[in-house]
Design an enzyme around this catalytic site. Structure first.
Site, PDB file in Angstrom:
ATOM      1  N   TYR A 157       0.827  -1.219   0.000  1.00  0.00           N
ATOM      2  CA  TYR A 157       0.000   0.000   0.000  1.00  0.00           C
ATOM      3  C   TYR A 157       0.855   1.261   0.000  1.00  0.00           C
ATOM      4  O   TYR A 157       1.940   1.295   0.575  1.00  0.00           O
ATOM      5  CB  TYR A 157      -0.943  -0.009   1.209  1.00  0.00           C
ATOM      6  CG  TYR A 157      -1.839  -1.235   1.198  1.00  0.00           C
ATOM      7  CD1 TYR A 157      -2.953  -1.295   0.359  1.00  0.00           C
ATOM      8  CD2 TYR A 157      -1.536  -2.347   1.985  1.00  0.00           C
ATOM      9  CE1 TYR A 157      -3.749  -2.436   0.308  1.00  0.00           C
ATOM     10  CE2 TYR A 157      -2.327  -3.489   1.940  1.00  0.00           C
ATOM     11  CZ  TYR A 157      -3.425  -3.525   1.102  1.00  0.00           C
ATOM     12  OH  TYR A 157      -4.196  -4.653   1.038  1.00  0.00           O
ATOM     13  N   ASP A 158       0.293   2.300  -0.618  1.00  0.00           N
ATOM     14  CA  ASP A 158       0.968   3.603  -0.624  1.00  0.00           C
ATOM     15  C   ASP A 158       0.355   4.569   0.377  1.00  0.00           C
ATOM     16  O   ASP A 158       1.010   5.504   0.824  1.00  0.00           O
ATOM     17  CB  ASP A 158       0.873   4.229  -2.020  1.00  0.00           C
ATOM     18  CG  ASP A 158       1.641   3.422  -3.053  1.00  0.00           C
ATOM     19  OD1 ASP A 158       2.600   2.727  -2.650  1.00  0.00           O
ATOM     20  OD2 ASP A 158       1.270   3.471  -4.235  1.00  0.00           O
ATOM     21  N   TYR A 159      -0.951   4.347   0.675  1.00  0.00           N
ATOM     22  CA  TYR A 159      -1.675   5.250   1.567  1.00  0.00           C
ATOM     23  C   TYR A 159      -2.154   4.472   2.780  1.00  0.00           C
ATOM     24  O   TYR A 159      -2.863   3.472   2.638  1.00  0.00           O
ATOM     25  CB  TYR A 159      -2.889   5.860   0.841  1.00  0.00           C
ATOM     26  CG  TYR A 159      -2.499   6.716  -0.330  1.00  0.00           C
ATOM     27  CD1 TYR A 159      -2.277   8.079  -0.170  1.00  0.00           C
ATOM     28  CD2 TYR A 159      -2.339   6.148  -1.599  1.00  0.00           C
ATOM     29  CE1 TYR A 159      -1.903   8.867  -1.247  1.00  0.00           C
ATOM     30  CE2 TYR A 159      -1.961   6.934  -2.680  1.00  0.00           C
ATOM     31  CZ  TYR A 159      -1.744   8.290  -2.505  1.00  0.00           C
ATOM     32  OH  TYR A 159      -1.372   9.074  -3.554  1.00  0.00           O
TER      33      TYR A 159
END
Lengths: 308, 308
Positions: free
Chosen positions: B18-20
């Protein structure tokens, strides 16, 4: 459709037809501390005609003894304890007779002295309620309050009713008892009126306090002791053989469709809605035939005024 | 079925995937004033890996500025205002952008300073809230209180959120505004969490306060601004193009199935439930596949601990 009491004949017909007159108090007999017009005269008239007069109130803040004092104070004399049925008394009787809670168990009260007194009269110990420790620091909530952190293991029932001395601490402690022991402690509601009518406005009713702890705990009350629950009416019938034998000889007078009128109707009584409380004429006339009151009137005092 | 984060590989997979990372605060980052174990280390680790970290909280008692202070106080430094989305902010934005309430209208607040500050930052005047006249006489309710008897005709919206300085007066005044003008004043709920978790117990949540005035007024809130409502997530996506384009690159971390997990799921994000709040492992495993969190973990700090 409901018949409006708007003439001498209709008022006299009602007085003649019924032997038992059951009255809600708030919004019918008084609003706040103010007696409503010609109420004392109406009660006198009924008693002179040998009618049985009974008071059936969902307001749990007072005990039956307190109610006798209130009747005197607003100018209605001669009422006796056996003429008064309050939801505080009904709740205490429920705990003793139906729950059969042992007398060495305690009852947590979110409510006022009326509940405490009726329970104590039956031999129970109450906690919570009017304990000054619950309101002494009314402004700032203390998450480490002694009564929040030390739940009493002897509590065997929780009663919630109306209190104007409400705060976050009381709600939160009540919630602790409701979720304690896997949500097994019985949860008694004195009544579920959403609002409380005073002389010039509606305030928060017991039902709106109960909704809060109900939602918080994920529980519905196990019993609601006030109107329209029939347990209070059954207790009244037990003391009044004539009403038990012929419920149609009784008239329930109240200001709320969903409590007073339902209470009378479910018990086989005729009903009279007065417009001195929370309902409007439009609301009354909009009721389906099956749930419409038998009669409605601008005020209880019309029974006196119209027959003079 | 939800996958438990119980090994280095699973923890690392989540960090990589995940990036967020969106976090609920109460029950995830802290409980009461206590930071939960290894939370600061986990946030550092994510930031070092160039992840975007955002905080999404339903607790309306604080404004975004207040939250920055709280993060510092419990030992998490470097958080900025644009990383924090609270239900007090979301409610204020709702009133400005959706209701488009004119700035010369006032907002009645049943809640804490967080709501007042966010509204004032947008140029609104608030009444109620932390006004000391509402708590000065916390013990005895005054039915003739000036604020109960003199409703402000300029009130154009009512916001209800969490307050621990709750009393019968505040509830009753709120009810007056909700029934005023034929129930036409918009009724905004910050969030509907039934309970509020502290370090060692559950207290009354905003939703349980809202239920009370809702039942009393016979109204449901016109809008609920906190999780799981998507308006807060849409605001976050508007500021984070990458998340908007690929919601699947986001992970919502929370402690509640019915708010946090639903919030993430409804917005297309994957979800991680941590057991440091109100849910239990049994409850998580009992969820139907369509609503089960993607992952669950004993605590957020496991993402750090398991990858060291």
């Amino acid at each position: 459709m409901s018949l409006k009491v708007d003439s001498r004949d209709k008022a006299q017909e009602i007085i003649d037809k019924y032997d038992y007159f059951l009255f809600d108090c708030d919004g019918v007999i008084w609003r706040g501390d103010h007696i409503l017009p010609k109420v004392a005269e109406t009660l006198d008239l009924l008693k002179k005609n040998n009618k049985t007069v009974l008071f059936v109130t969902n307001n749990s803040t007072k005990s039956r003894d307190d109610y006798l004092g209130k009747f005197e104070k607003i100018g209605i004399s001669g009422i006796t304890k056996d003429e008064v049925f309050g939801s505080s008394y009904a709740s205490a009787v429920y705990i003793e007779k139906i729950l059969q809670l042992p007398k060495d168990k305690k009852v947590w009260v979110l409510g006022e002295a009326g509940i405490e007194k009726e329970l104590q009269e039956l031999g129970y110990t109450t906690i919570g309620g009017t304990d000054p420790r619950l309101t002494a620091d009314g402004v700032t909530f203390d998450p480490d309050h002694e009564l929040l952190n030390n739940l009493d293991k002897d509590v065997g029932a929780v009663i919630v009713g109306l209190t104007m001395n409400l705060n976050y601490l009381k709600l939160s402690i009540t919630m602790q008892y409701l979720i304690k022991d896997n949500k097994s402690i019985p949860f008694i509601a004195t009544n579920i009126d959403s609002t409380f009518p005073t002389k010039d406005k509606l305030l928060i009713g017991a039902g709106s306090i109960i909704e809060s702890v109900s939602y918080a705990s994920g529980r519905k009350p196990d019993a609601v002791c006030g109107k329209p629950n029939q347990s209070m009416l059954n207790a009244i019938k037990a003391d009044n053989e004539g009403l038990k034998a012929s419920p149609g000889k009784g008239l329930m007078v109240g200001d709320r469709l969903n409590t007073d009128m339902k209470f009378g109707r479910d018990g086989g009584l005729d009903t009279l809605l007065v417009l001195t409380g929370i309902e409007t004429e439009d609301r009354v006339l909009a009721q389906e035939k099956s749930v419409a009151p038998t009669y409605y009137a601008d005020k209880l005092g019309d029974l006196f005024e119209m027959t003079q």
